[in-house]
Every structure is written in structure tokens, then in C-alpha cells.
Design a protein around this motif. Structure first.
Motif, short mmCIF file in Angstrom:
data_model
loop_
_atom_site.label_atom_id
_atom_site.label_comp_id
_atom_site.label_asym_id
_atom_site.label_seq_id
_atom_site.Cartn_x
_atom_site.Cartn_y
_atom_site.Cartn_z
N GLN A 1 -79.26 13.23 84.67
CA GLN A 1 -78.03 12.50 84.98
C GLN A 1 -77.38 12.90 86.32
O GLN A 1 -76.77 13.94 86.46
CB GLN A 1 -77.01 12.70 83.85
N GLY A 2 -77.53 12.03 87.32
CA GLY A 2 -76.82 12.21 88.58
C GLY A 2 -77.33 13.30 89.49
O GLY A 2 -76.71 13.57 90.52
N THR A 3 -78.44 13.96 89.16
CA THR A 3 -78.88 15.06 90.00
C THR A 3 -80.10 14.73 90.85
O THR A 3 -80.38 15.42 91.83
CB THR A 3 -79.22 16.30 89.15
N ASP B 1 -70.92 11.13 85.61
CA ASP B 1 -71.25 11.59 84.25
C ASP B 1 -71.21 10.46 83.23
O ASP B 1 -71.88 10.50 82.20
CB ASP B 1 -70.28 12.70 83.82
N LYS C 1 -67.47 13.04 90.17
CA LYS C 1 -68.37 13.68 89.20
C LYS C 1 -68.15 13.08 87.81
O LYS C 1 -69.10 12.82 87.06
CB LYS C 1 -68.16 15.18 89.17
N LYS C 2 -66.89 12.86 87.44
CA LYS C 2 -66.58 12.26 86.14
C LYS C 2 -67.17 10.85 86.06
O LYS C 2 -67.69 10.44 85.01
CB LYS C 2 -65.07 12.21 85.93
#
Length: 250
Positions: free
Chosen positions: A56-58, A47, A43-44
Motif C-alpha cells: 500500500q503506497g510504497t 492509506d 499519508k492518510k
């Protein structure tokens, strides 16, 4: 959220209901690769990526989940050593096919009827310019791309992937599933609902065949014809329930 739920299910860290698990399992599940907490570091990383015009990322593919297994008949009679050799070969194939940095987690499940491996593969790709140089002007140098897994383009890619997997498992005398099978996908919820349906449909008594004049002189042949017809009628009525019972037994 969906990825978190899937990771929790595979790692058995969530409290979701799992009626399908074997309460009498004699062996614990085995982590073959990675750590159950891999999602935190991932996740980091996401991000810090530069993912333009998208939340972002979803709305990207964050990970691909794989289920690697064989028919129950293959596992019957196999020793723990043979099973573990098969499991290691599966992880080796994942790493060779997708790269060690992309195989985040793999676990061998032994708490269900048929042993199987569930794994997560990440679509990581270096964020490079046309010259192949890492972009230093944006993000952390990484991006998400299904093309990095060779799974983001043509619909035949999944079929090719199954071919490659079958080739890797050939040494275990395993064969690929039917190519181009017309079988339709059924959700787990729909399958469980079907399996829970009680088998209580009454069998109608077959109608006896009216004897002819000749039958009155040859009772044995008449009896065989009546029995054969009755058997065929009852079998036809019971066939759907018989198929369901076989599925439930498995």
C-alpha cells in the motif's frame, strides 16, 4: 522514508548537513504554496486508497519533485519584486499544468547561491470505472497514477514538459536549455568530490625552442616565438584546473 527526507530537506525541517547553504544569506526562504506539514494528510489519503497487489503506497510514485530555476546571470541585478514575479509565475504554471489539488508544496530557496523553487506534485487520480463513475466499492475514491501528470508513458514527456515550461517563462526573456543535449547527469556527491580535489598539480617548465641560425640575427622574432610556445604549453597544462577553479568560484 525517502519522501520524508526530501520534504524535510526542502522545508529545512531536518537536521541533515547542508554545507552548500550560504551562511550569510540575507533573506529567509519563502513558502509559495501549501504547508510544510502536507505529508501528514497525504499519508492518510494514500492509506485509504485501493492499491491492489502492491504494498500500500510504497511501490507507487508518491510525489514528483520539481526544481524550477534559471541561470545565475539572469538573477543578477534583478529586484526583489522582479524575482517574486518570476516565482509567482512558476507556481501559476505548476497549478495550471497539474491542477491545484496536485501541487502540494512549493518553496523559494534564497539560502543558496542561485534562487530556485522546489515543489512537490502529487499523481492523484480519481479511482473511476470505465463509465467515469467513482468506484464506491473500494477505497476512498482516489488512486495514484503518473498518467494523471502526463509523465508516466513515453520518454519524450519530460522533453515536452521542458518545452511547456520554457513557453511559460518566455515573458521573462528566459530560453529553454539545449534540446537533446549530450550532457550526462552527475550526482551531487560526485560533483562535490570533484570540486574538493585540491588544485596543486605542479606546472612543468616549458622547454625553450632551440634557436636557428636565422634566429640569431632576429632576436625579437625568436623571443615572440618562444613566448607564444611557452604560453600555449602552460595553458594546456592549466586548462583542467582553470575549469575547476571557475566552477568552484561559482
Amino acid at each position: 522514508t525517502t519522501l520524508s527526507k526530501r520534504v524535510g530537506h526542502v522545508a529545512r525541517t531536518t537536521a541533515s548537513a547542508r554545507e552548500h547553504l550560504n551562511p550569510n544569506a540575507t533573506e529567509a526562504n519563502i513558502t509559495l504554496c501549501g504547508d510544510a506539514g502536507w505529508q501528514k494528510d497525504f499519508k492518510k489519503l494514500v492509506d485509504g486508497m485501493w492499491l491492489p497487489k502492491l504494498k500500500q503506497g510504497t511501490t507507487h510514485t508518491l510525489a514528483r519533485e520539481f526544481v524550477l530555476t534559471a541561470s545565475p546571470e539572469w538573477f543578477a541585478g534583478k529586484t526583489k519584486k522582479q524575482r517574486n514575479e518570476w516565482a509567482k509565475a512558476n507556481v501559476d504554471w505548476l497549478i495550471e499544468r497539474f491542477g491545484a489539488d496536485r501541487v502540494a508544496y512549493a518553496e523559494l530557496h534564497l539560502d543558496e547561491q542561485t534562487p530556485h523553487i522546489q515543489a512537490f506534485v502529487l499523481p492523484l487520480k480519481v479511482d473511476a470505472n470505465r463509465k467515469g463513475e467513482v468506484r464506491s466499492d473500494r477505497g476512498n475514491g482516489w488512486t495514484l497514477s503518473d498518467s494523471a501528470l502526463k509523465l508516466g508513458g513515453h520518454c519524450s514527456e519530460l522533453s515536452v514538459l521542458q518545452d511547456e515550461y520554457a513557453a511559460a517563462m518566455k515573458r521573462f526573456e528566459l530560453r529553454r536549455g539545449i534540446k537533446g543535449s549530450p550532457a550526462k547527469h552527475q550526482t551531487i556527491a560526485a560533483w562535490r568530490k570533484q570540486m574538493a580535489r585540491p588544485i596543486d598539480k605542479p606546472i612543468k617548465e616549458p622547454k625553450a625552442i632551440e634557436p636557428t641560425l636565422a634566429d640569431r640575427f632576429n632576436i625579437e622574432d625568436y623571443g615572440r616565438r618562444v613566448a607564444k610556445a611557452a604560453h600555449a604549453d602552460v595553458f594546456k597544462q592549466m586548462k583542467p584546473d582553470h575549469q575547476q577553479a571557475k566552477a568552484q568560484a561559482k
